[in-house]
Design an enzyme around this catalytic site. Structure first.
Site, PDB file in Angstrom:
ATOM      1  N   GLY A   1     -25.937  -7.202  52.089  1.00 55.28           N
ATOM      2  CA  GLY A   1     -26.537  -8.465  51.696  1.00 55.28           C
ATOM      3  C   GLY A   1     -25.721  -9.187  50.631  1.00 55.28           C
TER       4      GLY A   1
ATOM      5  N   PRO B   1     -34.274 -12.407  39.268  1.00 59.39           N
ATOM      6  CA  PRO B   1     -33.393 -13.573  39.387  1.00 59.39           C
ATOM      7  C   PRO B   1     -34.083 -14.763  40.039  1.00 59.39           C
ATOM      8  CG  PRO B   1     -32.936 -12.047  41.148  1.00 59.39           C
ATOM      9  CD  PRO B   1     -34.039 -11.426  40.330  1.00 59.39           C
TER      10      PRO B   1
ATOM     11  N   GLY C   1     -28.931  -1.985  50.555  1.00 61.26           N
ATOM     12  CA  GLY C   1     -28.717  -3.366  50.985  1.00 61.26           C
ATOM     13  C   GLY C   1     -27.337  -3.885  50.661  1.00 61.26           C
TER      14      GLY C   1
ATOM     15  N   LYS D   1     -42.463  -9.595  46.869  1.00 65.24           N
ATOM     16  CA  LYS D   1     -41.715  -9.249  45.664  1.00 65.24           C
ATOM     17  C   LYS D   1     -42.647  -8.797  44.544  1.00 65.24           C
ATOM     18  CE  LYS D   1     -37.892  -9.355  45.560  1.00 65.24           C
ATOM     19  NZ  LYS D   1     -36.875  -8.406  46.078  1.00 65.24           N
TER      20      LYS D   1
ATOM     21  N   GLY E   1     -26.375  -7.457  47.167  1.00 69.20           N
ATOM     22  CA  GLY E   1     -25.959  -6.060  47.257  1.00 69.20           C
ATOM     23  C   GLY E   1     -24.452  -5.920  47.284  1.00 69.20           C
TER      24      GLY E   1
ATOM     25  N   SER F   1     -34.213  -5.901  50.403  1.00 73.09           N
ATOM     26  CA  SER F   1     -35.563  -6.415  50.593  1.00 73.09           C
ATOM     27  C   SER F   1     -35.454  -7.663  51.455  1.00 73.09           C
ATOM     28  CB  SER F   1     -36.220  -6.772  49.254  1.00 73.09           C
ATOM     29  OG  SER F   1     -37.593  -7.093  49.420  1.00 73.09           O
TER      30      SER F   1
ATOM     31  N   ASP G   1     -33.404   2.847  56.393  1.00 73.09           N
ATOM     32  CA  ASP G   1     -34.365   1.839  56.858  1.00 73.09           C
ATOM     33  C   ASP G   1     -35.517   1.811  55.863  1.00 73.09           C
ATOM     34  OD1 ASP G   1     -36.539   0.513  58.216  1.00 73.09           O
ATOM     35  OD2 ASP G   1     -35.479   0.833  60.099  1.00 73.09           O
TER      36      ASP G   1
END
Length: 343
Positions: free
Chosen positions: A16, A189, A13, A164, A19, A88, A66
């Site tokens: 993102g 977080p 990721g 999550k 990331g 995610s 993926d």
């Protein structure tokens, strides 16, 4: 420079918000990065955002992964010493089919953890969330700790909370089944804010964007725990490098702040934009009526009028310093949006 496995890290990721910051922090510390993206067409854009941020992209390699496809995971993990599984899906408005969030989160975590274990990675750092800790409870009168888990069948638990929670639980089951619990460190977080690395405000900074643009006539009393993305990235790096961090969860979040207080911070920090930043608070009864017609608000009713606090001792010990105050993260987000012409 050749990518020696001694200093190579797989970061999923990488395009993102978090990331990108995790990869940038690792690059600054001399690591080489193999970063995953889902869409190969974004490769040049990702490289450019890192270059613009001052990162050494000669030590950045991109691969395509993926969350819902087995292909490429073993090859991506091979030759790396560490793994940060950050990828995610994250949204504020829930999809009609909750599996659209839950499946990629859980299956992607399973693929990442298995790939890291099979490749012999020394440390796997998983990005979870405080929503895997503080959801679905009856009482909120005490600080939540790393021993708490969201009750996925509890009141006002949405698809994101479930995604999550179930993904993190999957990760712990996998490492426990291999007798490798100490290899996994989890970061939990809060809602991440901070300067943007590119022109995509993502989901969380979009809240600041809406306030700056004056898109809310009244402010519902939604209370989120915010944290600066730079602190979360530093926590990921520390969790990778600190032997004692393994086998543990680490909460990295400030206590909850009402959305009206966030708006006030923006008015004080950017007085030239104060007129368009909303100031009127929406009464709780009105918010519940509006939620009948507003799906985004309805999906976040668990945050309405419910202050939460957290025992962040594990996260602070990991960082070795205090977290940036929420106000600093809010102002940094807004400044970044304004400088990029996004608000």
């Amino acid at each position: 420079m050749s990518m020696s496995s001694e200093k190579r890290v797989l970061v999923t990721g990488i395009s993102g918000f978090l990331g990108g910051y995790v990869a940038a922090a690792l690059l600054k510390r001399g690591y080489s990065i193999r970063g995953s993206i889902r869409d190969p067409a974004r490769a040049s854009q990702v490289r450019e955002s890192f270059r613009a941020a001052g990162a050494d992209i000669t030590r950045l390699e991109l691969c395509v992964l993926d969350l819902l496809d087995d292909r490429g995971w073993a090859e991506a993990a091979e030759g790396c010493r560490y793994l940060h599984h950050v990828a995610s899906p994250f949204v504020l408005t829930m999809p009609k089919d909750e599996d659209a969030l839950i499946r990629p989160a859980v299956e992607g975590t399973r693929r990442a953890i298995r790939a890291g274990l099979e490749a012999g990675h020394e440390r796997i750092v998983l990005t979870s969330s405080v929503v895997a800790i503080d959801g679905g409870h009856v009482s909120y009168g005490r600080p939540f700790t790393t021993h708490d888990w969201t009750r996925v069948d509890g009141p006002h638990v949405n698809a994101y909370h479930k995604s999550k929670t179930l993904a993190e639980q999957q990760a712990w089951r996998l490492v426990d089944s291999e007798g490798a619990r100490q290899k996994l460190a989890v970061i939990n977080p809060g809602t991440m804010l901070g300067p943007l690395l590119d022109d995509d405000p993502g989901t969380s900074v979009a809240i600041i964007q809406r306030l700056l643009k004056g898109e809310m006539a009244m402010i519902p009393n939604l209370i989120f725990p915010y944290v600066d993305v730079r602190d979360v990235a530093d926590a990921h790096v520390a969790a990778m490098e600190t032997a004692e961090a393994g086998g543990q969860r680490h909460i990295v979040a400030n206590n909850g702040v009402p959305l009206a207080d966030i708006a006030r911070m923006l008015r004080e920090g950017f007085p030239e934009h104060a007129e368009r930043i909303p100031a009127r608070r929406m009464p709780a009864w009105m918010a519940r009526v509006v939620a009948l017609f507003n799906k985004s608000l309805r999906d976040n009713l668990s945050r309405l009028d419910v202050p939460r606090s957290y025992d962040v001792s594990s996260g602070l010990q990991l960082l070795g310093r205090p977290l940036r105050p929420t106000r600093e993260a809010v102002v940094a987000s807004a400044r970044s949006l304004l400088e990029r012409g996004l608000a």
